[in-house]
Motif scaffolding. Sequence first.
Motif, short mmCIF file in Angstrom:
data_model
loop_
_atom_site.label_atom_id
_atom_site.label_comp_id
_atom_site.label_asym_id
_atom_site.label_seq_id
_atom_site.Cartn_x
_atom_site.Cartn_y
_atom_site.Cartn_z
N ARG A 108 -7.00 17.42 12.85
CA ARG A 108 -6.90 18.06 11.54
C ARG A 108 -5.56 17.77 10.86
N SER A 109 -4.69 17.08 11.54
CA SER A 109 -3.38 16.75 10.93
C SER A 109 -3.60 15.83 9.73
N GLU A 110 -2.87 16.11 8.66
CA GLU A 110 -2.95 15.26 7.47
C GLU A 110 -1.73 14.36 7.42
N SER B 20 -10.80 12.38 9.37
CA SER B 20 -11.48 11.72 8.25
C SER B 20 -11.25 10.21 8.29
N PRO C 12 -2.76 11.78 1.10
CA PRO C 12 -2.90 12.61 2.31
C PRO C 12 -4.36 12.64 2.80
N ARG C 13 -4.52 12.33 4.07
CA ARG C 13 -5.87 12.33 4.66
C ARG C 13 -5.79 12.94 6.06
N ALA C 14 -6.85 13.64 6.43
CA ALA C 14 -6.92 14.16 7.80
C ALA C 14 -7.21 12.99 8.74
N GLU D 138 1.76 15.36 6.33
CA GLU D 138 1.67 16.24 5.16
C GLU D 138 1.33 17.67 5.59
N ASN D 139 0.49 17.75 6.62
CA ASN D 139 0.08 19.07 7.11
C ASN D 139 -0.24 18.91 8.61
N ARG E 124 0.16 10.81 5.51
CA ARG E 124 0.20 9.97 4.31
C ARG E 124 1.33 8.95 4.48
N GLY F 103 -1.72 20.75 10.68
CA GLY F 103 -3.12 21.09 10.94
C GLY F 103 -3.41 21.51 12.36
#
Lengths: 96, 300
Positions: free
Chosen positions: A6-8, A56, A51-53, A92-93, A10, A95
């Motif tokens: 789930r980490s985002e 994904s 930013p993408r997980a 970015e996150n 970029r 997660g």
Amino acid sequence: MSLGPRSEIRQARRIATRTIAGRAVVIVIDARKMHTLDSVATFIWERAEQPRAIASIADDVVERFEVEPERALQDVLRFADHLVELGALEVENPGL
Amino acid sequence: MTAHSPEAAPAARRPVGAPDATRLVLGGVAMEVCPAPGLPWSLGEEHRTMARAFEATPVVGSVRCAVGRFPGGSRGPLPDPAAPRTVAWRWGAERARLSTLGVELALRRLGAGQYVARGAVEPERGGPSSLCTALACAVVLREGGLVLHATAVELRGRAVLFIGPSGAGKTTAAHQCRNGRWMARDRAAVFETGGAWHVAGLCGGDPIRLPQSAAAALPVAAVLRVRRGDGPATALRELHPAEALVALRESVQRAGDAEDEERVLDAASRLLASVPVAEARTVIGPDLEPPIAALLEERS
């Protein structure tokens, strides 16, 4: 930093990059280092322009390269960890 | 405004184009430099070797520059002449300030390839020579070119560039072009003009035991990333464009912040789209011309 599905991530803001003939060249400005990515890494790299997980991006890898989902996820995690360490990617996150 | 700002120089208000102006072409840039009355003005031997007549072509830009002496004279003890010199500048709104050993300049871009400058030099520190090199580098880069750590050799009316870090064998490779004429011994300006990329020599480097090219600039035939080989003969391998981009970027003399890097990558990408970039694993002895000719023939 340890990343999870789930980490985002970029592309870092302080980089210069070009993708040429299917391979990305990435310059990390502050580290004054230059990196050349292979075709798979370039595919992942381009998907981190925004930013993408990680999960994904791994889905995209499965679709593009027809690999097992678990293997794709592990590859993207390993790649992301490495490029975060180099300063080419930012988290970015987390997660987590 | 600091005491050493170019605007403070006595020459700043002197009109350029005076009869005593120095006119030359260096690194693909045509310069008309007008020193203030009484300012000792002479280029070093190497700059005299590398400079071409003002009328020489092709060029990527031209500069008219008025120059005076630093107010207050020389600043501190003279440095080691062998020490590396760096040029620092920052563009903003088509204006830049350049600073290097014995030189401060204010440069303004009037339009594509057209510049005016006002500066101050310390003649005792090689200021006139440094000023010409700084102007050439700044204009070439601003016009979308590159300044490469490279040797360059004229072969059959075109230029072959040898790039690579110190010790890679650039000078040796140049020596092995037996029918060649040297254009650059350590640093070369590479720029696009008239629809083609050209090479012009800049100062620096060890002597090359070939005749010197008379050309001010020549079209680029190829760029070769030199490595020392361990096989029986020199081998050329055309690089993947990404490898070529890395090789060119590694040979760029100045880059640093994101804006610089973007400019360099743009220029290098355009260059490698136009000319072959290959790796040359060289062994000492054999003539390099045949494999280069084969590479060019294959590419054409």
